[in-house]
Design a protein around this motif. Sequence first.
Motif, PDB file in Angstrom:
ATOM      1  N   THR A 182       0.849  -1.185   0.000  1.00  0.00           N
ATOM      2  CA  THR A 182       0.000   0.000   0.000  1.00  0.00           C
ATOM      3  C   THR A 182       0.886   1.238   0.000  1.00  0.00           C
ATOM      4  O   THR A 182       1.819   1.347   0.812  1.00  0.00           O
ATOM      5  CB  THR A 182      -0.927   0.035   1.226  1.00  0.00           C
ATOM      6  OG1 THR A 182      -1.724  -1.161   1.240  1.00  0.00           O
ATOM      7  CG2 THR A 182      -1.855   1.246   1.184  1.00  0.00           C
ATOM      8  N   LEU A 183       0.595   2.149  -0.927  1.00  0.00           N
ATOM      9  CA  LEU A 183       1.378   3.378  -1.050  1.00  0.00           C
ATOM     10  C   LEU A 183       0.695   4.547  -0.361  1.00  0.00           C
ATOM     11  O   LEU A 183      -0.477   4.468   0.006  1.00  0.00           O
ATOM     12  CB  LEU A 183       1.589   3.707  -2.537  1.00  0.00           C
ATOM     13  CG  LEU A 183       2.239   2.621  -3.393  1.00  0.00           C
ATOM     14  CD1 LEU A 183       2.384   3.112  -4.828  1.00  0.00           C
ATOM     15  CD2 LEU A 183       3.591   2.195  -2.828  1.00  0.00           C
ATOM     16  N   ASP A 184       1.431   5.637  -0.223  1.00  0.00           N
ATOM     17  CA  ASP A 184       0.886   6.811   0.461  1.00  0.00           C
ATOM     18  C   ASP A 184      -0.196   7.521  -0.350  1.00  0.00           C
ATOM     19  O   ASP A 184      -0.886   8.397   0.170  1.00  0.00           O
ATOM     20  CB  ASP A 184       2.002   7.803   0.831  1.00  0.00           C
ATOM     21  CG  ASP A 184       2.814   8.259  -0.375  1.00  0.00           C
ATOM     22  OD1 ASP A 184       2.653   7.671  -1.461  1.00  0.00           O
ATOM     23  OD2 ASP A 184       3.615   9.201  -0.223  1.00  0.00           O
ATOM     24  N   ASN A 185      -0.367   7.159  -1.611  1.00  0.00           N
ATOM     25  CA  ASN A 185      -1.458   7.731  -2.404  1.00  0.00           C
ATOM     26  C   ASN A 185      -2.737   6.898  -2.292  1.00  0.00           C
ATOM     27  O   ASN A 185      -3.719   7.136  -2.979  1.00  0.00           O
ATOM     28  CB  ASN A 185      -1.056   7.871  -3.878  1.00  0.00           C
ATOM     29  CG  ASN A 185      -0.694   6.530  -4.524  1.00  0.00           C
ATOM     30  OD1 ASN A 185      -0.773   5.479  -3.889  1.00  0.00           O
ATOM     31  ND2 ASN A 185      -0.278   6.573  -5.783  1.00  0.00           N
ATOM     32  N   GLY A 186      -2.687   5.878  -1.407  1.00  0.00           N
ATOM     33  CA  GLY A 186      -3.860   5.043  -1.146  1.00  0.00           C
ATOM     34  C   GLY A 186      -3.987   3.839  -2.052  1.00  0.00           C
ATOM     35  O   GLY A 186      -4.847   2.984  -1.836  1.00  0.00           O
ATOM     36  N   ILE A 187      -3.164   3.746  -3.074  1.00  0.00           N
ATOM     37  CA  ILE A 187      -3.230   2.623  -4.014  1.00  0.00           C
ATOM     38  C   ILE A 187      -2.580   1.389  -3.411  1.00  0.00           C
ATOM     39  O   ILE A 187      -1.524   1.470  -2.775  1.00  0.00           O
ATOM     40  CB  ILE A 187      -2.562   3.000  -5.348  1.00  0.00           C
ATOM     41  CG1 ILE A 187      -3.412   4.048  -6.080  1.00  0.00           C
ATOM     42  CG2 ILE A 187      -2.374   1.767  -6.236  1.00  0.00           C
ATOM     43  CD1 ILE A 187      -2.821   4.537  -7.371  1.00  0.00           C
ATOM     44  N   SER A 188      -3.242   0.246  -3.622  1.00  0.00           N
ATOM     45  CA  SER A 188      -2.736  -1.025  -3.112  1.00  0.00           C
ATOM     46  C   SER A 188      -2.619  -2.013  -4.267  1.00  0.00           C
ATOM     47  O   SER A 188      -3.444  -2.017  -5.176  1.00  0.00           O
ATOM     48  CB  SER A 188      -3.693  -1.570  -2.042  1.00  0.00           C
ATOM     49  OG  SER A 188      -3.244  -2.809  -1.546  1.00  0.00           O
ATOM     50  N   PHE A 189      -1.599  -2.855  -4.236  1.00  0.00           N
ATOM     51  CA  PHE A 189      -1.400  -3.863  -5.277  1.00  0.00           C
ATOM     52  C   PHE A 189      -0.565  -4.996  -4.707  1.00  0.00           C
ATOM     53  O   PHE A 189      -0.027  -4.903  -3.597  1.00  0.00           O
ATOM     54  CB  PHE A 189      -0.716  -3.252  -6.512  1.00  0.00           C
ATOM     55  CG  PHE A 189       0.558  -2.518  -6.216  1.00  0.00           C
ATOM     56  CD1 PHE A 189       1.780  -3.180  -6.213  1.00  0.00           C
ATOM     57  CD2 PHE A 189       0.538  -1.154  -5.939  1.00  0.00           C
ATOM     58  CE1 PHE A 189       2.949  -2.507  -5.941  1.00  0.00           C
ATOM     59  CE2 PHE A 189       1.714  -0.467  -5.668  1.00  0.00           C
ATOM     60  CZ  PHE A 189       2.931  -1.139  -5.665  1.00  0.00           C
ATOM     61  N   ILE A 190      -0.472  -6.078  -5.479  1.00  0.00           N
ATOM     62  CA  ILE A 190       0.258  -7.262  -5.024  1.00  0.00           C
ATOM     63  C   ILE A 190       1.378  -7.603  -6.009  1.00  0.00           C
ATOM     64  O   ILE A 190       1.177  -7.611  -7.224  1.00  0.00           O
ATOM     65  CB  ILE A 190      -0.699  -8.465  -4.879  1.00  0.00           C
ATOM     66  CG1 ILE A 190      -1.627  -8.240  -3.665  1.00  0.00           C
ATOM     67  CG2 ILE A 190       0.081  -9.761  -4.705  1.00  0.00           C
ATOM     68  CD1 ILE A 190      -2.614  -9.371  -3.434  1.00  0.00           C
ATOM     69  N   LEU A 191       2.566  -7.877  -5.459  1.00  0.00           N
ATOM     70  CA  LEU A 191       3.713  -8.317  -6.252  1.00  0.00           C
ATOM     71  C   LEU A 191       4.275  -9.600  -5.663  1.00  0.00           C
ATOM     72  O   LEU A 191       4.085  -9.890  -4.474  1.00  0.00           O
ATOM     73  CB  LEU A 191       4.814  -7.252  -6.260  1.00  0.00           C
ATOM     74  CG  LEU A 191       4.526  -5.932  -6.982  1.00  0.00           C
ATOM     75  CD1 LEU A 191       5.695  -4.978  -6.782  1.00  0.00           C
ATOM     76  CD2 LEU A 191       4.255  -6.155  -8.464  1.00  0.00           C
ATOM     77  N   TYR A 192       4.975 -10.356  -6.505  1.00  0.00           N
ATOM     78  CA  TYR A 192       5.678 -11.525  -5.995  1.00  0.00           C
ATOM     79  C   TYR A 192       6.908 -11.074  -5.206  1.00  0.00           C
ATOM     80  O   TYR A 192       7.434  -9.977  -5.413  1.00  0.00           O
ATOM     81  CB  TYR A 192       6.085 -12.449  -7.147  1.00  0.00           C
ATOM     82  CG  TYR A 192       4.912 -13.194  -7.737  1.00  0.00           C
ATOM     83  CD1 TYR A 192       4.422 -14.349  -7.120  1.00  0.00           C
ATOM     84  CD2 TYR A 192       4.279 -12.738  -8.892  1.00  0.00           C
ATOM     85  CE1 TYR A 192       3.346 -15.035  -7.646  1.00  0.00           C
ATOM     86  CE2 TYR A 192       3.192 -13.418  -9.428  1.00  0.00           C
ATOM     87  CZ  TYR A 192       2.728 -14.565  -8.792  1.00  0.00           C
ATOM     88  OH  TYR A 192       1.639 -15.237  -9.311  1.00  0.00           O
ATOM     89  N   LYS A 193       7.363 -11.934  -4.313  1.00  0.00           N
ATOM     90  CA  LYS A 193       8.473 -11.570  -3.426  1.00  0.00           C
ATOM     91  C   LYS A 193       9.723 -11.205  -4.219  1.00  0.00           C
ATOM     92  O   LYS A 193      10.473 -10.297  -3.826  1.00  0.00           O
ATOM     93  CB  LYS A 193       8.758 -12.707  -2.445  1.00  0.00           C
ATOM     94  CG  LYS A 193       7.665 -12.879  -1.394  1.00  0.00           C
ATOM     95  CD  LYS A 193       7.991 -14.008  -0.416  1.00  0.00           C
ATOM     96  CE  LYS A 193       6.907 -14.114   0.645  1.00  0.00           C
ATOM     97  NZ  LYS A 193       7.173 -15.225   1.601  1.00  0.00           N
ATOM     98  N   GLY A 194       9.966 -11.904  -5.324  1.00  0.00           N
ATOM     99  CA  GLY A 194      11.129 -11.582  -6.148  1.00  0.00           C
ATOM    100  C   GLY A 194      11.038 -10.179  -6.718  1.00  0.00           C
ATOM    101  O   GLY A 194      12.050  -9.466  -6.812  1.00  0.00           O
ATOM    102  N   GLU A 195       9.855  -9.746  -7.080  1.00  0.00           N
ATOM    103  CA  GLU A 195       9.651  -8.397  -7.608  1.00  0.00           C
ATOM    104  C   GLU A 195       9.824  -7.353  -6.510  1.00  0.00           C
ATOM    105  O   GLU A 195      10.376  -6.270  -6.739  1.00  0.00           O
ATOM    106  CB  GLU A 195       8.258  -8.297  -8.246  1.00  0.00           C
ATOM    107  CG  GLU A 195       8.111  -9.182  -9.471  1.00  0.00           C
ATOM    108  CD  GLU A 195       6.676  -9.429  -9.871  1.00  0.00           C
ATOM    109  OE1 GLU A 195       6.441  -9.838 -11.025  1.00  0.00           O
ATOM    110  OE2 GLU A 195       5.774  -9.222  -9.039  1.00  0.00           O
ATOM    111  N   VAL A 196       9.360  -7.712  -5.323  1.00  0.00           N
ATOM    112  CA  VAL A 196       9.534  -6.806  -4.172  1.00  0.00           C
ATOM    113  C   VAL A 196      11.014  -6.586  -3.889  1.00  0.00           C
ATOM    114  O   VAL A 196      11.464  -5.455  -3.640  1.00  0.00           O
ATOM    115  CB  VAL A 196       8.814  -7.379  -2.931  1.00  0.00           C
ATOM    116  CG1 VAL A 196       9.188  -6.582  -1.672  1.00  0.00           C
ATOM    117  CG2 VAL A 196       7.298  -7.359  -3.135  1.00  0.00           C
ATOM    118  N   ARG A 197      11.792  -7.663  -3.958  1.00  0.00           N
ATOM    119  CA  ARG A 197      13.238  -7.536  -3.735  1.00  0.00           C
ATOM    120  C   ARG A 197      13.890  -6.721  -4.853  1.00  0.00           C
ATOM    121  O   ARG A 197      14.763  -5.882  -4.590  1.00  0.00           O
ATOM    122  CB  ARG A 197      13.881  -8.927  -3.640  1.00  0.00           C
ATOM    123  CG  ARG A 197      13.533  -9.684  -2.360  1.00  0.00           C
ATOM    124  CD  ARG A 197      14.433 -10.893  -2.176  1.00  0.00           C
ATOM    125  NE  ARG A 197      14.217 -11.883  -3.241  1.00  0.00           N
ATOM    126  CZ  ARG A 197      13.332 -12.875  -3.163  1.00  0.00           C
ATOM    127  NH1 ARG A 197      12.563 -13.007  -2.091  1.00  0.00           N
ATOM    128  NH2 ARG A 197      13.213 -13.740  -4.162  1.00  0.00           N
TER     129      ARG A 197
END
Length: 205
Positions: A17-32
């Motif tokens: 979740t970002l400070d602009n209120g938008i939420s999304f899902i990524l795989y752990k590899g993408e997060v890294r």
Amino acid sequence: MYTVVKTIPKGSRIQITLDNGISFILYKGEVRRYKISENATIDEKSYNEIWEILYKRARERALYILDDGYKTKKQIYDKLKSGNYPEDIIQSVISYLLEYNLIDDLRYAGLYIEYKSESKSKRQIVQDLMTKGIKKDVIDKAFEESDYTDEHSLNKILEKRIKRYNLEEPKELQKLYRYLVGKGYNYNDVKSAVRQYSHDTDMSL
């Protein structure tokens, strides 16, 4: 720049979740790869790349859903929404599907009316289509373009069910009336159809 305010693990993926209120899902590899963590910042370049990843993923998901059968716009929207895709990603995917005629609520309604023309009343079909997210004016247009009549539908149902009832017994007759009226047919139309059907049957004996 965008700031990450929350990260929630979801199996092999993470909801962000970002400070602009938008939420999304990524795989752990993408997060890294994008060095995403709570209070970290995401620059514009990375943000755009993430959005491209999400768009392609949502589009592939929508196409996969359509492989299972024709869907309404609302059905696609609800499926993508349940997958935690951001609103603008969902709308972009829907625009893509509309552009290539992969979804068309008028065509869906027409096919549904044709498929149910011998088993459901107009009232039932309208309710079904509205539940699927199709607007009333689109449904009305689909009926205008179809050959559907409640008379034909009612007669087809009578052909299949009337032998289950002893029409000489008032209680059985009323039971049949209740069943057909409960399916959305007009009571007077039901009485007329049952009377006509019984007459035609007698004449054929």
